[in-house]
Design an enzyme around this catalytic site. Structure first.
Site, PDB file in Angstrom:
ATOM      1  N   ARG A 233     -21.552  40.978  11.338  1.00 57.39           N
ATOM      2  CA  ARG A 233     -20.262  39.868  11.449  1.00 57.39           C
ATOM      3  C   ARG A 233     -19.741  39.954   9.829  1.00 57.39           C
ATOM      4  NH1 ARG A 233     -19.901  36.182  16.597  1.00 57.39           N
ATOM      5  NH2 ARG A 233     -17.774  35.951  15.519  1.00 57.39           N
TER       6      ARG A 233
ATOM      7  N   ARG B 111     -18.211  22.805  17.465  1.00 59.88           N
ATOM      8  CA  ARG B 111     -17.222  23.390  16.909  1.00 59.88           C
ATOM      9  C   ARG B 111     -15.987  23.156  17.825  1.00 59.88           C
ATOM     10  NH1 ARG B 111     -18.725  28.995  14.176  1.00 59.88           N
ATOM     11  NH2 ARG B 111     -17.221  28.095  12.464  1.00 59.88           N
TER      12      ARG B 111
ATOM     13  N   CYS C 269     -20.219  31.921  15.943  1.00 61.42           N
ATOM     14  CA  CYS C 269     -21.632  31.577  15.636  1.00 61.42           C
ATOM     15  C   CYS C 269     -22.079  30.427  16.196  1.00 61.42           C
ATOM     16  CB  CYS C 269     -21.910  31.524  14.148  1.00 61.42           C
ATOM     17  SG  CYS C 269     -22.018  33.340  13.628  1.00 61.42           S
TER      18      CYS C 269
ATOM     19  N   ASP D 110     -23.187  27.183   4.732  1.00 67.63           N
ATOM     20  CA  ASP D 110     -23.522  28.791   4.974  1.00 67.63           C
ATOM     21  C   ASP D 110     -24.700  29.301   4.209  1.00 67.63           C
ATOM     22  OD1 ASP D 110     -21.525  29.008   6.744  1.00 67.63           O
ATOM     23  OD2 ASP D 110     -19.896  29.836   5.332  1.00 67.63           O
TER      24      ASP D 110
ATOM     25  N   LYS E 297     -15.207  37.538   3.626  1.00 67.06           N
ATOM     26  CA  LYS E 297     -14.984  37.423   5.013  1.00 67.06           C
ATOM     27  C   LYS E 297     -13.844  36.190   5.079  1.00 67.06           C
ATOM     28  CE  LYS E 297     -17.990  35.486   7.877  1.00 67.06           C
ATOM     29  NZ  LYS E 297     -17.264  34.222   8.876  1.00 67.06           N
ATOM     30  N   ASN E 298     -14.427  35.204   4.643  1.00 65.90           N
ATOM     31  CA  ASN E 298     -13.587  33.775   5.086  1.00 65.90           C
ATOM     32  C   ASN E 298     -12.498  33.850   4.514  1.00 65.90           C
ATOM     33  OD1 ASN E 298     -15.421  33.443   7.064  1.00 65.90           O
ATOM     34  ND2 ASN E 298     -16.565  31.957   5.946  1.00 65.90           N
TER      35      ASN E 298
HETATM   36  N1  EPU Z   1     -14.150  19.903  13.273  1.00 66.43           N
HETATM   37  C1  EPU Z   1     -13.733  19.071  14.191  1.00 66.43           C
HETATM   38  N2  EPU Z   1     -12.538  19.325  14.631  1.00 66.43           N
HETATM   39  C2  EPU Z   1     -11.650  20.520  14.579  1.00 66.43           C
HETATM   40  C3  EPU Z   1     -12.341  21.385  13.596  1.00 66.43           C
HETATM   41  C4  EPU Z   1     -13.440  21.309  12.988  1.00 66.43           C
HETATM   42  O1  EPU Z   1     -14.518  18.094  14.384  1.00 66.43           O
HETATM   43  O2  EPU Z   1     -10.794  20.522  15.210  1.00 66.43           O
HETATM   44  C5  EPU Z   1     -15.594  19.677  12.485  1.00 66.43           C
HETATM   45  C6  EPU Z   1     -16.691  21.023  12.689  1.00 66.43           C
HETATM   46  O3  EPU Z   1     -17.006  20.851  13.903  1.00 66.43           O
HETATM   47  C7  EPU Z   1     -17.404  20.686  11.522  1.00 66.43           C
HETATM   48  C8  EPU Z   1     -16.337  20.225  10.474  1.00 66.43           C
HETATM   49  O4  EPU Z   1     -15.244  19.896  11.043  1.00 66.43           O
HETATM   50  O5  EPU Z   1     -18.329  19.602  11.790  1.00 66.43           O
HETATM   51  C9  EPU Z   1     -15.977  21.084   9.278  1.00 66.43           C
HETATM   52  O6  EPU Z   1     -16.147  22.529   9.958  1.00 66.43           O
HETATM   53  P1  EPU Z   1     -14.915  23.512   9.576  1.00 66.43           P
HETATM   54  O7  EPU Z   1     -13.611  23.260  10.408  1.00 66.43           O
HETATM   55  O8  EPU Z   1     -14.629  23.416   8.129  1.00 66.43           O
HETATM   56  O9  EPU Z   1     -15.534  24.870   9.824  1.00 66.43           O
HETATM   57  P2  EPU Z   1     -14.739  26.176  10.358  1.00 66.43           P
HETATM   58  O10 EPU Z   1     -13.379  26.092   9.878  1.00 66.43           O
HETATM   59  O11 EPU Z   1     -14.775  26.320  11.701  1.00 66.43           O
HETATM   60  C10 EPU Z   1     -15.174  27.905   8.291  1.00 66.43           C
HETATM   61  C11 EPU Z   1     -16.175  28.848   8.214  1.00 66.43           C
HETATM   62  C12 EPU Z   1     -17.634  28.910   8.422  1.00 66.43           C
HETATM   63  C13 EPU Z   1     -18.113  27.722   7.319  1.00 66.43           C
HETATM   64  C14 EPU Z   1     -17.288  26.510   7.463  1.00 66.43           C
HETATM   65  C15 EPU Z   1     -17.718  25.320   6.462  1.00 66.43           C
HETATM   66  C16 EPU Z   1     -14.268  30.426   8.861  1.00 66.43           C
HETATM   67  C17 EPU Z   1     -13.972  31.455   9.722  1.00 66.43           C
HETATM   68  N3  EPU Z   1     -15.522  29.880   9.211  1.00 66.43           N
HETATM   69  O12 EPU Z   1     -15.484  27.163   9.556  1.00 66.43           O
HETATM   70  O13 EPU Z   1     -17.886  30.117   8.093  1.00 66.43           O
HETATM   71  O14 EPU Z   1     -19.412  27.525   7.786  1.00 66.43           O
HETATM   72  O15 EPU Z   1     -15.773  26.596   7.410  1.00 66.43           O
HETATM   73  O16 EPU Z   1     -17.785  25.911   5.396  1.00 66.43           O
HETATM   74  O17 EPU Z   1     -13.793  30.340   7.796  1.00 66.43           O
HETATM   75  C18 EPU Z   1     -19.771  31.761   8.465  1.00 66.43           C
HETATM   76  O18 EPU Z   1     -18.974  32.436   7.493  1.00 66.43           O
HETATM   77  O19 EPU Z   1     -20.852  32.155   8.712  1.00 66.43           O
HETATM   78  C19 EPU Z   1     -19.099  30.519   8.910  1.00 66.43           C
HETATM   79  C20 EPU Z   1     -19.660  29.988   9.903  1.00 66.43           C
END
Ligand code: EPU
Length: 434
Positions: A413, A131, A126, A320, A31-32
């Site tokens: 999802r 976030r 989610c 995850d 998915k990701n």
């Molecule tokens: N963060 C910030 N500011 C930003 C962006 C992120 O503070 O502008 C923080 C987040 O709040 C978090 C940390 O950075 O504490 C890391 O989060 P990350 O940005 O890496 O998460 P994401 O990119 O939103 C992706 C996956 C998630 C997975 C995380 C961590 C996708 C679409 N989602 O999320 O997948 O948990 O990386 O590996 O790629 C899932 O598949 O169920 C899922 C939630």
């Protein structure tokens, strides 16, 4: 606030700990990975061929967003698509879908880079923590864009109509920020250097495909990625084959560790699962690892040992899989300490596991203690998010009696036809209307 339909539930008849699951379960495309490659199609001047695309709700929603922007999307079979963004004109990401889909934020990079502007609401997804999107916004500003918030929409405009390459240090390693900026930089003027990048295999897979199609990117899979901006990319008949979903594979591995008589997790990439494999091995689980499969046979569940779990960016233990692994730890002997370091909402699912019989103490939004082993009994459960929902399915299969898992929309999802695939292994699980 995420809208999830609640018209269906998964009805599970628990196995009361009996290790009877048998057969093979295939792992689908990640998915990701595919969600980001779908966004990446905006960087192309021709059609893009996508294979091994999982048939899941987040993919369907992302495709709706692309179509709304003006893309032509042709589904050639259940798991294959051709995407053509040549006539794309819109730069407003459809707000209703976007508010429910965190991955929609990744579209901002390619749109801003190609058209010099993009508008979108705060992206949802989610409910696993705050976030924020501060890193996206400050990085776009560093690349010469202006950010305004008007009527609940962020409006971002590149000064002079084009993004400029920049040196950007990311104060947090973020998966979607790394991917979004890498794609934005592909069409920016000049060179971009991204430091403290995330290292997830999905980022490498996206970057490798963009490189095959003409992007100049170096340092993939390391914390510094350099991108030399250029023209729109050309696919020229090449194929993006989605990599196996390591989180799906890890979920099935945890399930099999607890309940397999003889289960093979097929079509997976074991080398993306080092942290999970190491964790399970050091907790006393035995399995056989092949090039693209993992086979789990008749473990003695009563000998599993408690283990401390700390989530970490890749290659550390994935956040995850923290919820499914918490179910595993509920069956291990002794006290396990769980430290969820990435998201502050992901221990929520432990409250329902407690109702099923897990001895758990939630210390704060990041830390909990589980005392095992515990006998679980079936309950009415409401998925709090995608991975929490999957943890409930595992707990339901492990328990005595019947469990109903509601909010199935979350599970849909990210997991294709979960109940059918688990039924093939002998699990008693079916989808019913409420
Ligand atoms: N963060 C910030 N500011 C930003 C962006 C992120 O503070 O502008 C923080 C987040 O709040 C978090 C940390 O950075 O504490 C890391 O989060 P990350 O940005 O890496 O998460 P994401 O990119 O939103 C992706 C996956 C998630 C997975 C995380 C961590 C996708 C679409 N989602 O999320 O997948 O948990 O990386 O590996 O790629 C899932 O598949 O169920 C899922 C939630």
């Amino acid at each position: 606030m995420v809208t999830i339909t609640n018209e269906e539930k998964l009805e599970i008849q628990g196995l009361a700990g009996e290790r009877s699951l048998t057969g093979a379960i295939q792992v689908g495309g990640a998915k990701n990975a595919i969600l980001k490659v779908l966004a990446g199609t905006i960087l192309f001047a021709d059609e893009v061929n996508l294979f091994n695309v999982p048939d899941i709700e987040d993919v369907r929603q992302t495709i709706k967003l692309l179509i709304d922007l003006g893309a032509k999307v042709n589904q050639t079979d259940k798991h294959s698509y051709i995407v053509d963004t040549r006539n794309l004109t819109q730069t407003i990401i459809e707000p209703i879908i976007s508010k429910n889909l965190r991955a929609s934020v990744v579209l901002t990079g390619p749109l801003l880079a190609r058209f010099g502007r993009v508008s979108f609401p705060h992206p949802g997804g989610c409910v696993i923590g705050k976030r924020p999107i501060d890193l996206f916004l400050s990085s776009f500003e560093a690349m010469g864009a202006k950010v305004e918030l008007k009527n609940d929409l962020y409006e971002i405009v590149a000064t002079g109509g084009k993004l400029r390459g920049a040196n950007i240090f990311l104060k947090i390693q973020s998966v979607t920020v790394t991917e979004t900026l890498m794609m934005a930089a592909v069409l920016a003027e000049g060179k971009t250097v991204l430091k403290n990048c995330a290292l997830e295999p999905e980022i490498v897979s996206l970057g490798e495909f963009l490189k095959k199609c003409g992007a100049q990117i170096s340092g993939l899979g390391t914390s510094t990625i350099e991108i030399e901006g250029g023209d729109l990319l050309l696919c020229q008949g090449q194929i993006y084959h989605t990599i196996p979903d390591r989180i799906e594979a890890g979920s099935f591995l945890i399930l099999a560790s607890l309940l397999a008589k003889d289960v093979t997790i097929a079509d997976c990439e074991p080398k993306h699962l080092d942290a999970v494999i190491d964790f399970l091995k050091s907790s006393g689980v035995n399995f056989e690892i092949g090039d693209n499969y993992i086979r789990v046979r008749d473990n003695n569940t009563t000998s599993f040992i408690a283990n401390d779990l700390k989530t970490h960016e890749y290659p550390g233990f994935p956040t995850d899989l923290q919820a499914p692994m918490s179910v595993f730890l509920s069956q291990a002997n002794g006290q396990s300490f769980i430290f969820e370091t990435i998201f502050e909402g992901r221990l929520n699912c432990l409250e329902s596991l407690e109702r099923m019989g897990v001895k758990v103490k939630i210390l704060d939004s990041h830390r909990a203690i589980i005392d095992g082993p515990n006998e679980l009994t079936g309950k009415e459960l409401f998925s709090p998010d995608l991975r929490g929902g999957l943890a409930y399915v595992i707990a339901g299969l492990l328990a005595k009696g019947k469990t109903n898992v509601h909010n199935v929309g979350y599970i849909d999802r990210g997991y294709e036809n979960l109940e059918e695939r688990l039924s093939v292994l002998g699990a008693d699980i079916k989808r019913t209307k409420i």
